[in-house]
Motif scaffolding. Structure first.
Motif, PDB file in Angstrom:
ATOM      1  N   ARG A  26       0.845  -1.199   0.000  1.00 11.47           N
ATOM      2  CA  ARG A  26       0.000   0.000   0.000  1.00 11.47           C
ATOM      3  C   ARG A  26       0.878   1.246   0.000  1.00 11.47           C
ATOM      4  O   ARG A  26       1.937   1.249   0.627  1.00 11.47           O
ATOM      5  N   ASP A  27       0.419   2.300  -0.658  1.00  9.70           N
ATOM      6  CA  ASP A  27       1.079   3.595  -0.566  1.00  9.70           C
ATOM      7  C   ASP A  27       0.677   4.252   0.741  1.00  9.70           C
ATOM      8  O   ASP A  27      -0.428   4.027   1.243  1.00  9.70           O
ATOM      9  N   GLY A  28       1.558   5.061   1.289  1.00  5.68           N
ATOM     10  CA  GLY A  28       1.225   5.838   2.478  1.00  5.68           C
ATOM     11  C   GLY A  28       1.356   5.095   3.792  1.00  5.68           C
ATOM     12  O   GLY A  28       0.887   5.582   4.824  1.00  5.68           O
ATOM     13  N   VAL A  29       1.998   3.934   3.790  1.00  8.67           N
ATOM     14  CA  VAL A  29       2.216   3.202   5.043  1.00  8.67           C
ATOM     15  C   VAL A  29       3.334   3.890   5.821  1.00  8.67           C
ATOM     16  O   VAL A  29       4.357   4.268   5.251  1.00  8.67           O
ATOM     17  N   GLY A  72      -3.406   5.208   7.331  1.00  8.86           N
ATOM     18  CA  GLY A  72      -4.659   5.933   7.541  1.00  8.86           C
ATOM     19  C   GLY A  72      -5.162   5.882   8.976  1.00  8.86           C
ATOM     20  O   GLY A  72      -6.364   5.835   9.203  1.00  8.86           O
ATOM     21  N   GLY A  73      -4.236   5.860   9.928  1.00 10.04           N
ATOM     22  CA  GLY A  73      -4.629   5.830  11.339  1.00 10.04           C
ATOM     23  C   GLY A  73      -4.934   4.440  11.873  1.00 10.04           C
ATOM     24  O   GLY A  73      -5.287   4.285  13.039  1.00 10.04           O
ATOM     25  N   ASN A  74      -4.802   3.416  11.039  1.00 15.75           N
ATOM     26  CA  ASN A  74      -5.063   2.041  11.462  1.00 15.75           C
ATOM     27  C   ASN A  74      -3.773   1.233  11.468  1.00 15.75           C
ATOM     28  O   ASN A  74      -2.984   1.319  10.532  1.00 15.75           O
ATOM     29  N   GLU A  75      -3.605   0.425  12.519  1.00 15.85           N
ATOM     30  CA  GLU A  75      -2.447  -0.456  12.567  1.00 15.85           C
ATOM     31  C   GLU A  75      -2.696  -1.667  11.680  1.00 15.85           C
ATOM     32  O   GLU A  75      -3.697  -2.358  11.818  1.00 15.85           O
ATOM     33  N   LEU A  76      -1.773  -1.890  10.739  1.00 15.16           N
ATOM     34  CA  LEU A  76      -1.901  -3.016   9.817  1.00 15.16           C
ATOM     35  C   LEU A  76      -1.290  -4.289  10.393  1.00 15.16           C
ATOM     36  O   LEU A  76      -1.632  -5.380   9.964  1.00 15.16           O
ATOM     37  N   GLY A  77      -0.388  -4.139  11.305  1.00 13.97           N
ATOM     38  CA  GLY A  77       0.249  -5.306  11.891  1.00 13.97           C
ATOM     39  C   GLY A  77       1.557  -4.953  12.541  1.00 13.97           C
ATOM     40  O   GLY A  77       2.110  -3.876  12.338  1.00 13.97           O
ATOM     41  N   SER A  78       2.045  -5.875  13.353  1.00 13.23           N
ATOM     42  CA  SER A  78       3.297  -5.697  14.056  1.00 13.23           C
ATOM     43  C   SER A  78       3.984  -7.059  14.141  1.00 13.23           C
ATOM     44  O   SER A  78       3.333  -8.062  14.416  1.00 13.23           O
ATOM     45  N   LYS A  79       5.263  -7.086  13.865  1.00 12.36           N
ATOM     46  CA  LYS A  79       6.043  -8.326  13.915  1.00 12.36           C
ATOM     47  C   LYS A  79       7.333  -8.080  14.677  1.00 12.36           C
ATOM     48  O   LYS A  79       7.849  -6.965  14.699  1.00 12.36           O
ATOM     49  N   GLU A  80       7.863  -9.150  15.266  1.00  8.86           N
ATOM     50  CA  GLU A  80       9.135  -9.087  15.977  1.00  8.86           C
ATOM     51  C   GLU A  80      10.111 -10.075  15.361  1.00  8.86           C
ATOM     52  O   GLU A  80       9.704 -11.110  14.820  1.00  8.86           O
ATOM     53  N   ILE A  81      11.409  -9.729  15.451  1.00  7.58           N
ATOM     54  CA  ILE A  81      12.469 -10.596  14.981  1.00  7.58           C
ATOM     55  C   ILE A  81      13.644 -10.436  15.927  1.00  7.58           C
ATOM     56  O   ILE A  81      13.894  -9.340  16.451  1.00  7.58           O
ATOM     57  N   GLU A  82      14.352 -11.530  16.186  1.00 12.76           N
ATOM     58  CA  GLU A  82      15.508 -11.497  17.088  1.00 12.76           C
ATOM     59  C   GLU A  82      16.791 -11.673  16.287  1.00 12.76           C
ATOM     60  O   GLU A  82      16.854 -12.529  15.402  1.00 12.76           O
ATOM     61  N   VAL A  83      17.798 -10.852  16.611  1.00 12.24           N
ATOM     62  CA  VAL A  83      19.117 -10.988  15.997  1.00 12.24           C
ATOM     63  C   VAL A  83      20.166 -10.976  17.101  1.00 12.24           C
ATOM     64  O   VAL A  83      19.965 -10.403  18.163  1.00 12.24           O
TER      65      VAL A  83
END
Length: 89
Positions: A26-29, A72-83
């Protein structure tokens, strides 16, 4: 949402490169990046990068990174990664 690293383990002084993507694109993320160390008392630290790629050189240790995508003010998702950043030598 997907969060990837170019490697899982780095040697001290190497740059860590993480890439976050959403599907469909999406544009605008906008992106929020956070990290915390492996110490049980560690708290999330918000990083300044706001693009979908993060490149930095952290200190030695194990780090968990989290990327959050917003549109647009909405959270699309969140992910975590370990390094892991190992000491040189």
């Amino acid at each position: 949402m997907k969060l990837t690293s170019d490697k899982a383990s780095y040697t001290h002084g190497e740059e860590v490169k993480l890439t976050a993507t959403v599907d469909p694109p999406r544009d605008g993320v906008t992106w929020t990046w956070q990290r915390k160390g492996s110490d049980p008392s560690a708290v999330w630290e918000t990083l300044t990068e706001q693009a979908n790629e993060l490149t930095e050189t952290p200190e030695s240790g194990t780090w968990t990174y989290r990327a959050t995508a917003n549109h647009g003010g909405n959270e699309l998702g969140s992910k975590e990664i370990e390094v892991t950043m190992t000491s040189a030598g």
